[in-house]
Design an enzyme around this catalytic site. Structure first.
Site, PDB file in Angstrom:
ATOM      1  N   CYS A   1     -85.880  43.403-118.767  1.00  0.00           N
ATOM      2  CA  CYS A   1     -85.978  43.740-117.340  1.00  0.00           C
ATOM      3  C   CYS A   1     -86.431  45.175-117.109  1.00  0.00           C
ATOM      4  CB  CYS A   1     -84.657  43.481-116.644  1.00  0.00           C
ATOM      5  SG  CYS A   1     -83.285  44.372-117.395  1.00  0.00           S
TER       6      CYS A   1
ATOM      7  N   GLU B   1     -78.464  41.917-110.267  1.00  0.00           N
ATOM      8  CA  GLU B   1     -79.214  42.699-111.266  1.00  0.00           C
ATOM      9  C   GLU B   1     -80.560  42.003-111.415  1.00  0.00           C
ATOM     10  OE1 GLU B   1     -78.242  45.455-112.961  1.00  0.00           O
ATOM     11  OE2 GLU B   1     -76.204  45.581-112.179  1.00  0.00           O
TER      12      GLU B   1
END
Ligand code: NAD
Length: 464
Positions: free
Chosen positions: A244, A210
């Protein structure tokens, strides 16, 4: 606990559960984890305030809630996810019985970043536990208060031979990565993602990565500018931009640039007041290194001719950087090249949407791409002609919270997916089991007589 000790404990636990924990045991682990998180709520709020100056409401919404929601979702769906699925025979396989059994991959390593240090460590843990895996968690050393708290929560809720926490920095991480884990779930930067994947190549562990990158926003000519500004301000300045999937930069039609900037200034003021340094709703930069990096990005852009459209104030001592908006930036500037990961938003005016789409297509595939527009055909065109981990339409960040959707990147923004069923799958091996009952396989075995050659040709024609 040291890296090796944590691994040995969990590996030994796994050896004692050859079939993996049953559903009741998995549920019990999830319930225990939820209970420990609830019991430690005040400590969680304090740890995140200490590490990131995170406002309590933001901690509740972005750290505690996602983990509890993930637990609730997993408990509700666990029976269905774990079900052995029968598979109908294909024509060639008539006379057989087939099924897919989801099984735990084994012992997993979860490496977490500092920006959502609790939810990005415990969220993947929920998926690991649901899938029946044991896990070693390596929290981020850059959020030390939360790291210590994760160790305490896990130790109080779960047996050490199911989940252990190995605290530490790069050395601990490197030591763990050399151990033969069955799956590595890594959340962090693309640079370290490469190191993780290279390490996994040695042990042949499977990986979920991720990662991050520059998530663009495209504002179309038909956008509701006020709504766009509100969503972008929220998505960008929550956690001081250290998210993010935060909008990294915005493309706006040149004719709408001034109007959008005015709306954006209004939204920033509405959310954080005239003096954001005094706001109780605005977080701080995680450490001095990232503060210096962001200061360099802002000053570099301004020195190169960019214009300050909002913010710009910085205070080194408290690691405060005001919500900052830049215009007239250029592709060679750091703000347009690197993932910003802070409260700095370049707004780039465009004349032709095709140029924007070409530019996005030429770069690395982002983790998220946001579109603000009312015209369905235009939304569809942008969605179809771009590649990204996810697309948000007239919204930012929220796809992260939808547990019915896979969450993950593509290319340099990630590999594999998390959340709900996809998280469960990341930690599971879907084991096919085939049983022969009265198939015709025997008819095709040697010696290959003329009759068998004719039969083979017939079978080829029928099923090929
Ligand atoms: P990072 O890659 O620096 O660190 C992540 C983890 O890796 C930490 O636990 C750290 O100790 C460890 N690590 C660091 N260097 C290492 C090395 N050389 N070898 C082995 N392990 C190492 O990332 P970060 O600064 O903590 O987080 C920011 C990045 O994470 C951004 O790029 C952001 O976009 C990304 N991110 C992605 C997601 C997502 O869900 N896709 C979520 C949050 C953050």
């Amino acid at each position: 606990m040291s890296a090796a000790a944590a691994f040995e404990r969990v590996k030994a636990g796994e050896a004692g559960r050859p079939a993996g924990p049953d559903r009741a045991a998995r549920e019990a682990a999830l319930v225990a984890l939820a209970r420990a998180i609830r019991a430690e709520e005040p400590a969680i709020l304090a740890a995140l305030a200490a590490d990131l100056g995170k406002p309590a409401v933001e901690t509740r919404l972005t750290e505690i809630l996602p983990v509890l929601a993930e637990i609730r979702h997993a408990r509700r769906h666990l029976r269905g996810w774990m079900r052995v699925r029968r598979v109908r025979p294909t024509l060639a396989m008539l006379g057989t019985r087939a099924a897919i059994r989801p099984e735990p991959k084994g012992t997993a390593l979860i490496i977490a970043p500092w920006n959502y240090p609790l939810s990005l460590a415990l969220g993947p843990l929920v998926s690991a536990l649901a899938a029946g895996c044991g896990a070693v968690i390596k929290p981020s050393e850059l959020a030390p208060a939360t790291s210590a708290l994760i160790a305490r929560i896990v130790a109080s809720a779960l047996p050490a031979d199911l989940v252990s926490v190995a605290e530490g920095g790069v050395e601990t991480s490197t030591e763990l990565l050399a151990l033969p884990f069955d799956h590595i779930f890594f959340t962090g930067s693309p640079e370290v993602g490469r190191i993780v994947m290279a390490a996994a190549a040695k042990t042949l562990a499977s990986v979920t990565l991720e990662l991050g990158g520059k998530s663009p926003v495209i504002i179309g000519p038909g956008a509701d500018m006020k709504r766009a500004a509100r969503m972008i301000a929220w998505g960008k300045f929550a956690n001081a931009g250290q998210t993010c999937i935060a909008p990294d930069h915005v493309f706006v039609p040149r004719a709408w640039e001034e109007r959008f900037l005015a709306e954006l200034r209004g939204q920033i003021a509405a959310m954080y007041g005239a003096r954001p340094e005094a706001s109780r709703s605005f977080a701080r930069i995680v450490n001095a290194r990232h503060f210096a990096r962001l200061k360099g990005l802002i000053n570099g852009a301004l020195a190169g001719g960019a214009t300050l459209a909002a913010g710009g104030a910085m205070e080194e001592e408290t690691r405060f950087i005001a919500p900052t908006v830049l215009t007239r930036t250029a592709p060679e500037m750091g703000v347009e090249r690197e993932e910003i990961f802070g409260p700095v938003l370049p707004v780039i005016a465009y004349d032709d949407l095709s140029e924007v789409l070409d530019r996005i297509g030429a770069g690395e595939k982002p983790l998220a791409l946001y579109v603000f527009e009312r015209d369905r055909a235009l939304i569809e065109r942008i969605t179809r002609e771009t590649r990204s981990g996810a697309v948000g339409i007239n919204v930012t960040l929220a796809h992260y919270l939808h547990l019915g959707l896979p969450f993950g990147g593509i290319g340099t923004s990630g590999l594999g997916a998390a959340h709900g069923l996809w998280g469960f799958r990341a930690f599971s091996h879907e084991k096919p089991v085939l049983e022969d009952r009265f198939s015709a396989l025997g008819l095709l075995m040697p010696p290959y007589s003329g009759a068998k050659a004719r039969l083979a040709r017939l079978v080829q024609r029928l099923v090929g």
